[in-house]
Enzyme design. Structure first.
Site, PDB file in Angstrom:
ATOM      1  N   LEU A  18       0.841  -1.200   0.000  1.00  4.84           N
ATOM      2  CA  LEU A  18       0.000   0.000   0.000  1.00  4.84           C
ATOM      3  C   LEU A  18       0.873   1.246   0.000  1.00  4.84           C
ATOM      4  O   LEU A  18       1.905   1.280   0.654  1.00  4.84           O
ATOM      5  CB  LEU A  18      -0.857   0.019   1.270  1.00  4.84           C
ATOM      6  CG  LEU A  18      -1.734  -1.208   1.505  1.00  4.84           C
ATOM      7  CD1 LEU A  18      -2.317  -1.164   2.916  1.00  4.84           C
ATOM      8  CD2 LEU A  18      -2.839  -1.242   0.452  1.00  4.84           C
ATOM      9  N   ASP A  60       3.614  -5.621   2.514  1.00  4.27           N
ATOM     10  CA  ASP A  60       3.966  -4.608   3.517  1.00  4.27           C
ATOM     11  C   ASP A  60       4.583  -5.217   4.776  1.00  4.27           C
ATOM     12  O   ASP A  60       4.766  -4.525   5.782  1.00  4.27           O
ATOM     13  CB  ASP A  60       2.711  -3.799   3.910  1.00  4.27           C
ATOM     14  CG  ASP A  60       2.339  -2.784   2.836  1.00  4.27           C
ATOM     15  OD1 ASP A  60       3.228  -2.044   2.397  1.00  4.27           O
ATOM     16  OD2 ASP A  60       1.151  -2.750   2.436  1.00  4.27           O
ATOM     17  N   GLU A  65       6.637  -2.873  12.539  1.00  3.35           N
ATOM     18  CA  GLU A  65       6.176  -2.054  13.667  1.00  3.35           C
ATOM     19  C   GLU A  65       4.661  -2.074  13.826  1.00  3.35           C
ATOM     20  O   GLU A  65       4.142  -1.991  14.945  1.00  3.35           O
ATOM     21  CB  GLU A  65       6.610  -0.596  13.457  1.00  3.35           C
ATOM     22  CG  GLU A  65       5.940   0.351  14.412  1.00  3.35           C
ATOM     23  CD  GLU A  65       6.344   1.794  14.228  1.00  3.35           C
ATOM     24  OE1 GLU A  65       6.117   2.368  13.158  1.00  3.35           O
ATOM     25  OE2 GLU A  65       6.906   2.341  15.172  1.00  3.35           O
ATOM     26  N   ASP A  66       3.955  -2.191  12.715  1.00  3.26           N
ATOM     27  CA  ASP A  66       2.499  -2.061  12.776  1.00  3.26           C
ATOM     28  C   ASP A  66       1.795  -3.249  13.421  1.00  3.26           C
ATOM     29  O   ASP A  66       0.608  -3.178  13.712  1.00  3.26           O
ATOM     30  CB  ASP A  66       1.947  -1.807  11.358  1.00  3.26           C
ATOM     31  CG  ASP A  66       2.400  -0.459  10.848  1.00  3.26           C
ATOM     32  OD1 ASP A  66       2.339   0.511  11.633  1.00  3.26           O
ATOM     33  OD2 ASP A  66       2.832  -0.369   9.687  1.00  3.26           O
ATOM     34  N   ARG A  85      -3.214  -6.376   5.560  1.00  5.59           N
ATOM     35  CA  ARG A  85      -2.109  -6.504   6.514  1.00  5.59           C
ATOM     36  C   ARG A  85      -2.470  -7.308   7.768  1.00  5.59           C
ATOM     37  O   ARG A  85      -1.590  -7.609   8.578  1.00  5.59           O
ATOM     38  CB  ARG A  85      -1.595  -5.099   6.902  1.00  5.59           C
ATOM     39  CG  ARG A  85      -1.109  -4.294   5.683  1.00  5.59           C
ATOM     40  CD  ARG A  85      -0.182  -3.181   6.075  1.00  5.59           C
ATOM     41  NE  ARG A  85       0.972  -3.688   6.808  1.00  5.59           N
ATOM     42  CZ  ARG A  85       1.815  -2.916   7.495  1.00  5.59           C
ATOM     43  NH1 ARG A  85       1.630  -1.622   7.522  1.00  5.59           N
ATOM     44  NH2 ARG A  85       2.829  -3.448   8.144  1.00  5.59           N
ATOM     45  N   ARG A 131      -6.137   4.087  10.120  1.00  8.00           N
ATOM     46  CA  ARG A 131      -5.774   2.694  10.430  1.00  8.00           C
ATOM     47  C   ARG A 131      -6.149   2.306  11.869  1.00  8.00           C
ATOM     48  O   ARG A 131      -6.472   1.159  12.147  1.00  8.00           O
ATOM     49  CB  ARG A 131      -4.274   2.500  10.252  1.00  8.00           C
ATOM     50  CG  ARG A 131      -3.767   2.763   8.827  1.00  8.00           C
ATOM     51  CD  ARG A 131      -4.178   1.657   7.883  1.00  8.00           C
ATOM     52  NE  ARG A 131      -3.726   1.903   6.520  1.00  8.00           N
ATOM     53  CZ  ARG A 131      -2.539   1.543   6.059  1.00  8.00           C
ATOM     54  NH1 ARG A 131      -1.681   0.931   6.847  1.00  8.00           N
ATOM     55  NH2 ARG A 131      -2.219   1.776   4.796  1.00  8.00           N
ATOM     56  N   HIS A 164       0.368   7.703   9.678  1.00  8.05           N
ATOM     57  CA  HIS A 164       0.262   7.325  11.088  1.00  8.05           C
ATOM     58  C   HIS A 164       0.714   8.497  11.966  1.00  8.05           C
ATOM     59  O   HIS A 164       1.468   9.360  11.505  1.00  8.05           O
ATOM     60  CB  HIS A 164       1.213   6.161  11.386  1.00  8.05           C
ATOM     61  CG  HIS A 164       0.825   4.857  10.769  1.00  8.05           C
ATOM     62  ND1 HIS A 164       1.672   4.136   9.969  1.00  8.05           N
ATOM     63  CD2 HIS A 164      -0.312   4.125  10.862  1.00  8.05           C
ATOM     64  CE1 HIS A 164       1.073   3.015   9.589  1.00  8.05           C
ATOM     65  NE2 HIS A 164      -0.119   2.984  10.116  1.00  8.05           N
ATOM     66  N   CYS A 251       9.039   2.178  11.333  1.00  3.54           N
ATOM     67  CA  CYS A 251       8.195   1.089  10.825  1.00  3.54           C
ATOM     68  C   CYS A 251       8.935  -0.219  10.664  1.00  3.54           C
ATOM     69  O   CYS A 251       8.329  -1.281  10.636  1.00  3.54           O
ATOM     70  CB  CYS A 251       7.623   1.418   9.454  1.00  3.54           C
ATOM     71  SG  CYS A 251       7.189   3.103   9.221  1.00  3.54           S
TER      72      CYS A 251
END
Ligand code: CIR
Length: 254
Positions: A18, A60, A65-66, A85, A131, A164, A251
């Protein structure tokens, strides 16, 4: 003191991830070189790394980190806000299992991306973004309170310039925050020393402090000079290929 980090190399499908930015497609070879340099920098800061192999099913996936929020006291797996994701979390659960006795997890309808979570000592800023939603933020805040942290939500849904919260905010240790102009006057950050990044260097607002050094994205000479003048020891890293996919320094590691 940070001792360990988890990273994942970008894979062959990296360019299919993305992105909202129009910087052209990333070059995988260059991304891998930049990723190696990032890993070397973390090792220079004293970290032992778990380097996960690429997973082509998740373009991704390098933005680890996400997928989790890690504290010395516990770990919370997220439920990423982008449908493509959500499946990244399963392999991170496995990678974290040796390090934590128990893993909490954000549950539907909550969604949280780790990129929206900024830890500043015992205070944690939770970005409400496209998100991270209210339900996710509430679940995370409850969990943080249970571990003795204060949680403050910061709504960034109107800020088109950032994906973010941490695309525009970084904790540099002590009471120091690095942040974009749009966030500089936000009351949540009032008690902190604020280093405000100029608009033409806004990408550099995503930096990471690791055991006394600050990793900062290359190509932002004004910010570099200011941070050096404040006595910061910098490690400057080329992030061009990750920037093309809307990602920054924070990230790439957990
Ligand atoms: C995404 O849009 O989800 C990825 N292409 C970029 C994620 C960057 N992650 C982060 O800022 N924590």
């Amino acid at each position: 003191m940070f001792r360990h980090a988890i990273v994942r190399r970008p894979g062959a499908t990296f360019a299919q991830g993305l992105t909202r930015v129009e910087l052209g497609p990333p070059r995988l070879e260059r991304a891998l070189e930049q990723h190696r340099a990032y890993c070397d920098a973390l090792r220079t800061c004293g970290l032992e790394l778990t380097v996960l192999p690429p997973d082509e099913a998740f373009p991704d996936g390098t933005f680890v980190e996400d997928t989790a929020i890690l504290l010395p006291e516990g770990a919370m797996l997220t439920r990423p806000g982008a449908a493509s994701r959500i499946g990244e979390v399963a392999s991170i659960r496995v990678a974290l299992a040796p390090h934590y006795a128990a893993l909490a997890q954000i549950a539907a309808p909550g969604s949280v991306d780790g990129g929206d979570i900024c830890e500043a000592g015992t205070q944690v800023f939770i970005g409400l973004s496209h998100r991270t939603n209210e339900a996710g933020a509430e679940q995370l805040a409850r969990w943080l309170h249970g571990h003795g942290y204060t949680a403050t939500t910061v709504d960034v849904r109107q800020l088109d310039s950032i994906l973010h919260l941490k695309s525009g905010l970084s904790f540099l240790g002590g009471r120091r925050l690095l942040l974009i102009e749009e966030l500089a006057a936000h009351p949540a950050f009032a008690g902190f020393d604020r280093v405000v990044v100029e608009r033409d260097e806004a990408y550099a607002a995503n930096a990471i402090e690791v055991n006394g050094r600050i990793l900062v994205a290359a190509g932002h000479p004004k910010l570099e000079a200011r941070l050096r003048a404040l006595g910061c020891e910098l490690v400057v890293l080329d992030m061009s290929e990750f920037a093309k996919m809307d990602g920054g320094l924070s990230c790439l590691s957990l």
